[in-house]
Design a protein around this motif. Structure first.
Motif, PDB file in Angstrom:
ATOM      1  N   LYS A  48      64.078  17.008-133.136  1.00 60.62           N
ATOM      2  CA  LYS A  48      63.540  18.162-133.847  1.00 60.62           C
ATOM      3  C   LYS A  48      62.044  18.284-133.581  1.00 60.62           C
ATOM      4  N   THR A  49      61.543  19.499-133.747  1.00 66.60           N
ATOM      5  CA  THR A  49      60.106  19.706-133.774  1.00 66.60           C
ATOM      6  C   THR A  49      59.772  20.420-135.073  1.00 66.60           C
TER       7      THR A  49
ATOM      8  N   VAL B 276      61.685  19.452-123.719  1.00 63.34           N
ATOM      9  CA  VAL B 276      60.822  19.687-124.876  1.00 63.34           C
ATOM     10  C   VAL B 276      59.427  19.130-124.621  1.00 63.34           C
TER      11      VAL B 276
ATOM     12  N   GLU C  37      62.426  23.222-135.736  1.00 67.60           N
ATOM     13  CA  GLU C  37      63.278  23.630-134.615  1.00 67.60           C
ATOM     14  C   GLU C  37      64.169  22.460-134.214  1.00 67.60           C
ATOM     15  N   LYS C  38      65.472  22.715-134.119  1.00 68.08           N
ATOM     16  CA  LYS C  38      66.416  21.688-133.702  1.00 68.08           C
ATOM     17  C   LYS C  38      66.734  21.861-132.225  1.00 68.08           C
ATOM     18  N   HIS C  39      66.694  20.754-131.495  1.00 67.85           N
ATOM     19  CA  HIS C  39      66.913  20.783-130.054  1.00 67.85           C
ATOM     20  C   HIS C  39      68.323  20.286-129.707  1.00 67.85           C
TER      21      HIS C  39
ATOM     22  N   ASP D  12      69.295  18.027-127.807  1.00 68.26           N
ATOM     23  CA  ASP D  12      69.455  16.578-127.691  1.00 68.26           C
ATOM     24  C   ASP D  12      69.466  15.882-129.044  1.00 68.26           C
TER      25      ASP D  12
ATOM     26  N   ASP E 179      63.651  15.655-120.154  1.00 71.94           N
ATOM     27  CA  ASP E 179      63.398  16.129-121.502  1.00 71.94           C
ATOM     28  C   ASP E 179      62.535  17.382-121.398  1.00 71.94           C
TER      29      ASP E 179
ATOM     30  N   HIS F  81      57.172  16.429-132.600  1.00 74.46           N
ATOM     31  CA  HIS F  81      58.493  16.221-132.011  1.00 74.46           C
ATOM     32  C   HIS F  81      58.984  14.844-132.445  1.00 74.46           C
TER      33      HIS F  81
END
Length: 310
Positions: free
Chosen positions: A264-265, A147, A257-259, A261, A145, A229
């Motif tokens: 989101k953050t 992030v 922010e979209k990741h 996986d 991960d 997160h």
């Protein structure tokens, strides 16, 4: 009355963005959003962090995560034997036997020689092995991960609080922090406090699944902010709970922010002019991240959800 309350929330949302408006643009702006500091690499086995004290994981020159062999292998239920004379470690789990020798890029797995892409090393009297190779050799799946800088080994089913023994506390234990916002806790009859070591955790909600992975300080230039997160749809707003019983400040996310996986953050401002406009707090600009004790999360649970920052 409900209409007036909704209008006030809209106004607070707009005001929250005024001093942190630059977060609403993309991270490629002149002043990108940055996490404060670099978090240590964490290792999770079946979605729970394992405790690492003096021997911490690190990324070596080959960009491979190296872990202390005994802690991780025993966390996977394996037995570890170290032959100091030969600089060799033997890891045994069920019918699997893995042997690695220091400074070599080969291992012996169930009697067969296997090539891998980095060396086992001895560092500060601790034996470090390449995490992915050892975990997969023992039959475990591994995911990185990027992030949170976490290594997930095995199952990724994030537990609920009751699954890992997190207890509720009486609401009376925390209402002293909410002296200016009774409306936040009046529909709750208890509270749940989570430490960073409790993450990831699946919050108790009636519909769906909402997971908190971590909370951290993330600034944009000199502007202080908070990053959260998560996965799910829990974040209509959060509550900044101040230490020393100095009250609560409500914040709305101003950038999410979209990741890749699917997680989101969300980013929130520490300072917001809404504190002055709606609560007549004259010195609202003096608020600092260091003043915060908890992050309150709004859910449909009857337990007030608090993430511990200190």
């Amino acid at each position: 009355m409900m209409k007036n309350k909704m209008m006030n929330m809209v106004k607070m949302t707009l005001a929250s963005t005024m001093l942190f408006a630059s977060l609403s643009v993309t991270a490629s702006a002149a002043q990108p959003i940055k996490r404060v500091g670099t978090p240590d690499i964490q290792v999770l086995i079946d979605a729970r962090k394992i405790k690492l004290t003096d021997a911490k994981p690190y990324a070596n020159e080959d960009q491979r995560v190296m872990v202390p062999v005994r802690v991780v292998s025993e966390g996977l239920g394996a037995k570890v034997d170290w032959n100091q004379a030969e600089n060799k470690v033997t890891i045994t789990k069920d019918e699997k036997v893995v042997q690695l020798t220091a400074n070599q890029k080969t291992a012996v797995v169930n009697g067969k020689t296997v090539q891998f892409d980095t060396n086992m090393t001895v560092k500060k009297q601790r034996v470090y092995v390449p995490l992915r190779f050892v975990s997969e050799a023992l039959g475990q799946s591994v995911m990185w991960d990027s992030v949170s800088r976490w290594v997930w080994i095995g199952k990724q089913d994030v537990p609920r609080p009751e699954d890992v023994g997190i207890k509720n506390v009486p609401l009376e234990d925390v209402v002293k922090y909410f002296k200016n916002r009774q409306d936040i806790y009046e529909y709750h009859d208890k509270a749940t406090i989570y430490k960073s070591s409790d993450f990831p955790i699946s919050l108790p909600v009636k519909i769906g699944e909402n997971v908190i992975y971590e909370v951290f300080q993330a600034n944009q230039g000199s502007i202080e902010g908070i990053g959260l997160h998560y996965s799910g749809t829990i974040l209509s707003n959060i509550h900044l709970v101040l230490e020393d019983y100095k009250g609560v400040r409500t914040r709305n996310p101003v950038y999410t922010e979209k990741h890749v996986d699917g997680t989101k953050t969300a980013y929130f401002p520490v300072v917001s002019e809404s504190d002055s406009l709606f609560f007549n707090i004259k010195n609202y600009k003096d608020l600092k991240y260091s003043h915060l004790k908890y992050l309150g999360i709004t859910t449909d649970s009857n337990s007030l959800q608090l993430l511990q920052l200190k």
